[in-house]
Scaffold this motif. Structure first.
Motif, PDB file in Angstrom:
ATOM      1  N   GLN A  89      -8.046  18.328  23.563  1.00 24.78           N
ATOM      2  CA  GLN A  89      -7.515  17.283  22.683  1.00 24.78           C
ATOM      3  C   GLN A  89      -7.747  17.533  21.200  1.00 24.78           C
ATOM      4  O   GLN A  89      -8.381  16.747  20.507  1.00 24.78           O
ATOM      5  CB  GLN A  89      -8.064  15.922  23.120  1.00 24.78           C
ATOM      6  CG  GLN A  89      -7.722  15.641  24.575  1.00 24.78           C
ATOM      7  CD  GLN A  89      -8.088  14.238  25.022  1.00 24.78           C
ATOM      8  OE1 GLN A  89      -8.523  13.417  24.253  1.00 24.78           O
ATOM      9  NE2 GLN A  89      -7.882  13.974  26.296  1.00 24.78           N
ATOM     10  N   LEU A  90      -7.204  18.662  20.721  1.00 24.30           N
ATOM     11  CA  LEU A  90      -7.270  18.981  19.287  1.00 24.30           C
ATOM     12  C   LEU A  90      -5.910  18.695  18.649  1.00 24.30           C
ATOM     13  O   LEU A  90      -4.895  18.696  19.327  1.00 24.30           O
ATOM     14  CB  LEU A  90      -7.591  20.473  19.107  1.00 24.30           C
ATOM     15  CG  LEU A  90      -8.865  20.994  19.759  1.00 24.30           C
ATOM     16  CD1 LEU A  90      -8.987  22.493  19.540  1.00 24.30           C
ATOM     17  CD2 LEU A  90     -10.095  20.272  19.215  1.00 24.30           C
ATOM     18  N   PHE A  91      -5.909  18.472  17.343  1.00 19.80           N
ATOM     19  CA  PHE A  91      -4.635  18.360  16.620  1.00 19.80           C
ATOM     20  C   PHE A  91      -4.246  19.745  16.144  1.00 19.80           C
ATOM     21  O   PHE A  91      -4.972  20.356  15.345  1.00 19.80           O
ATOM     22  CB  PHE A  91      -4.774  17.404  15.427  1.00 19.80           C
ATOM     23  CG  PHE A  91      -5.035  15.986  15.840  1.00 19.80           C
ATOM     24  CD1 PHE A  91      -4.020  15.217  16.392  1.00 19.80           C
ATOM     25  CD2 PHE A  91      -6.305  15.429  15.697  1.00 19.80           C
ATOM     26  CE1 PHE A  91      -4.263  13.898  16.787  1.00 19.80           C
ATOM     27  CE2 PHE A  91      -6.553  14.122  16.085  1.00 19.80           C
ATOM     28  CZ  PHE A  91      -5.525  13.358  16.639  1.00 19.80           C
ATOM     29  N   PRO A  92      -3.091  20.270  16.599  1.00 19.87           N
ATOM     30  CA  PRO A  92      -2.729  21.657  16.268  1.00 19.87           C
ATOM     31  C   PRO A  92      -2.576  21.909  14.771  1.00 19.87           C
ATOM     32  O   PRO A  92      -2.823  23.013  14.299  1.00 19.87           O
ATOM     33  CB  PRO A  92      -1.391  21.876  17.001  1.00 19.87           C
ATOM     34  CG  PRO A  92      -0.964  20.561  17.527  1.00 19.87           C
ATOM     35  CD  PRO A  92      -2.133  19.637  17.515  1.00 19.87           C
ATOM     36  N   GLU A  93      -2.208  20.867  13.997  1.00 24.44           N
ATOM     37  CA  GLU A  93      -1.961  21.064  12.559  1.00 24.44           C
ATOM     38  C   GLU A  93      -3.210  20.870  11.707  1.00 24.44           C
ATOM     39  O   GLU A  93      -3.128  20.860  10.482  1.00 24.44           O
ATOM     40  CB  GLU A  93      -0.873  20.077  12.076  1.00 24.44           C
ATOM     41  CG  GLU A  93       0.467  20.196  12.791  1.00 24.44           C
ATOM     42  CD  GLU A  93       1.134  21.550  12.553  1.00 24.44           C
ATOM     43  OE1 GLU A  93       0.883  22.150  11.487  1.00 24.44           O
ATOM     44  OE2 GLU A  93       1.886  22.004  13.446  1.00 24.44           O
ATOM     45  N   MET A  94      -4.354  20.675  12.351  1.00 26.25           N
ATOM     46  CA  MET A  94      -5.590  20.458  11.582  1.00 26.25           C
ATOM     47  C   MET A  94      -6.421  21.733  11.547  1.00 26.25           C
ATOM     48  O   MET A  94      -6.436  22.476  12.534  1.00 26.25           O
ATOM     49  CB  MET A  94      -6.399  19.350  12.263  1.00 26.25           C
ATOM     50  CG  MET A  94      -6.734  18.219  11.349  1.00 26.25           C
ATOM     51  SD  MET A  94      -7.278  16.858  12.359  1.00 26.25           S
ATOM     52  CE  MET A  94      -8.790  16.551  11.553  1.00 26.25           C
ATOM     53  N   THR A  95      -7.116  21.981  10.434  1.00 24.08           N
ATOM     54  CA  THR A  95      -7.948  23.196  10.363  1.00 24.08           C
ATOM     55  C   THR A  95      -9.207  23.018  11.216  1.00 24.08           C
ATOM     56  O   THR A  95      -9.593  21.895  11.567  1.00 24.08           O
ATOM     57  CB  THR A  95      -8.402  23.503   8.919  1.00 24.08           C
ATOM     58  OG1 THR A  95      -9.257  22.439   8.498  1.00 24.08           O
ATOM     59  CG2 THR A  95      -7.227  23.677   7.978  1.00 24.08           C
ATOM     60  N   VAL A 146     -14.111  24.875  19.268  1.00 26.86           N
ATOM     61  CA  VAL A 146     -13.900  23.803  18.280  1.00 26.86           C
ATOM     62  C   VAL A 146     -14.182  22.437  18.925  1.00 26.86           C
ATOM     63  O   VAL A 146     -14.853  21.587  18.335  1.00 26.86           O
ATOM     64  CB  VAL A 146     -12.456  23.827  17.714  1.00 26.86           C
ATOM     65  CG1 VAL A 146     -12.246  22.653  16.761  1.00 26.86           C
ATOM     66  CG2 VAL A 146     -12.177  25.136  17.001  1.00 26.86           C
ATOM     67  N   ALA A 147     -13.684  22.274  20.164  1.00 28.01           N
ATOM     68  CA  ALA A 147     -13.878  20.981  20.834  1.00 28.01           C
ATOM     69  C   ALA A 147     -15.375  20.698  21.038  1.00 28.01           C
ATOM     70  O   ALA A 147     -15.848  19.585  20.796  1.00 28.01           O
ATOM     71  CB  ALA A 147     -13.135  20.967  22.162  1.00 28.01           C
ATOM     72  N   ILE A 148     -16.113  21.721  21.449  1.00 27.41           N
ATOM     73  CA  ILE A 148     -17.562  21.533  21.646  1.00 27.41           C
ATOM     74  C   ILE A 148     -18.243  21.335  20.291  1.00 27.41           C
ATOM     75  O   ILE A 148     -19.116  20.483  20.135  1.00 27.41           O
ATOM     76  CB  ILE A 148     -18.176  22.728  22.409  1.00 27.41           C
ATOM     77  CG1 ILE A 148     -17.596  22.783  23.827  1.00 27.41           C
ATOM     78  CG2 ILE A 148     -19.701  22.631  22.457  1.00 27.41           C
ATOM     79  CD1 ILE A 148     -18.042  23.986  24.642  1.00 27.41           C
TER      80      ILE A 148
END
Ligand SMILES: Nc1ncnc2c1ncn2[C@@H]1O[C@H](COP(=O)(O)OP(=O)(O)OP(=O)(O)O)[C@@H](O)[C@H]1O
Ligand SMILES: [Mg+2]
Length: 244
Positions: A89-95, A146-148
């Motif tokens: 559940q990450l936002f693809p357009e976010m760094t 990134v999620a962790i």
């Protein structure tokens, strides 16, 4: 040793559909505990109930000695219980960096922001190198880091990980499990859901086998690896693991 998380007789589900039927387990401070079991057994539902994403309909949850049954997700995060959900559940357009900073949502996490960022970059040096890259362009393994990392930025006392190895190559899974051990060594207790039963039993302290919404078996990783029922169900020919 007192339990950090104690789940007793838990019932939960979706509307009239009941999934958990009196589930009971505990996690002690600085342990890594796994929940394993077949598809649809209720592992994710358990994680959701503990982190306040769904309401339970019976039983109790205690965290750090306090009853937390049916608190909201933000109340749980404020108490130090943070869930890294299935599917990242990450936002693809976010760094990468901005995504990590999303995890800084409580005063406790704000106080530790710089230290936490250092810890995350030390644990996952790739994220430091790629801090300006958009999440949507990262590999699956990097996205899981990134999620962790975002979960760790919330300064958790207990980190819940729902199938972190899903879809990752075996060498990446090995690195990921090493990172989870490092996270524990830094004082964070971990509850992990995994399908990859053989691999997860190689590094956790204890595990619970969940089937049909209740605990079917439990024990130390060593006991379970040597348990014929576990071997037949998860490691043998025609086992759940070999057909998944
Ligand atoms: N949002 C939902 N609405 C209705 N039913 C749901 C919902 N989410 C899950 N379920 C059902 O609840 C049961 C348990 O699902 P859950 O996601 O907890 O299983 P799981 O053990 O995590 O499985 P998997 O290993 O496939 O991730 C399944 O029968 C599933 O279809
Ligand atoms: Mg699941």
């Amino acid at each position: 040793m007192p339990s950090l998380l104690e789940v007793n007789g838990l019932h939960a589900g979706y509307g009239l559909f009941s999934v958990l039927h009196g589930l009971a387990f505990d996690v002690k401070e600085r342990e890594i505990v796994a929940l394993v079991g077949s598809n649809g057994a209720g592992k994710t539902t358990t994680m959701r109930a503990i982190s306040g994403l769904i309401q339970s309909t019976g039983g109790s949850i205690h965290f750090n000695g306090e009853e937390t049954t049916n608190l909201t997700p933000s109340q749980m995060v404020a108490r130090g219980l943070v869930c890294v959900p299935e599917g990242r559940q990450l936002f693809p357009e976010m760094t990468v960096r901005d995504t990590l900073l999303v995890g800084v949502s409580t005063p406790r996490a704000r106080d530790r922001r710089d230290q936490s960022l250092k810890t995350v970059y030390k644990l996952f040096p790739k994220l430091n190198e790629r801090s300006g890259q958009l999440c949507g362009t990262l590999s699956g393994g990097e996205q899981q880091m990134v999620a962790i990392g975002r979960g760790l930025m919330s300064a958790p006392q207990l980190l819940l990980l729902d199938e972190p190895s899903l879809g990752l190559a075996p060498t990446i899974v090995k690195q990921l499990f090493q990172a989870i051990t490092d996270i524990r060594d830094q004082g964070v207790t971990v509850l992990i859901v995994e399908q990859n039963v053989r691999s997860v039993l190689s590094f956790v302290d204890r595990a619970y086998v969940i089937e049909n919404g209740s605990v079917e078996l439990s024990g130390s990783a060593e006991e379970l690896i040597n348990n014929p029922d576990v071997v037949n169900a998860y490691f043998g020919i025609g086992s759940k693991e070999s057909v998944s």
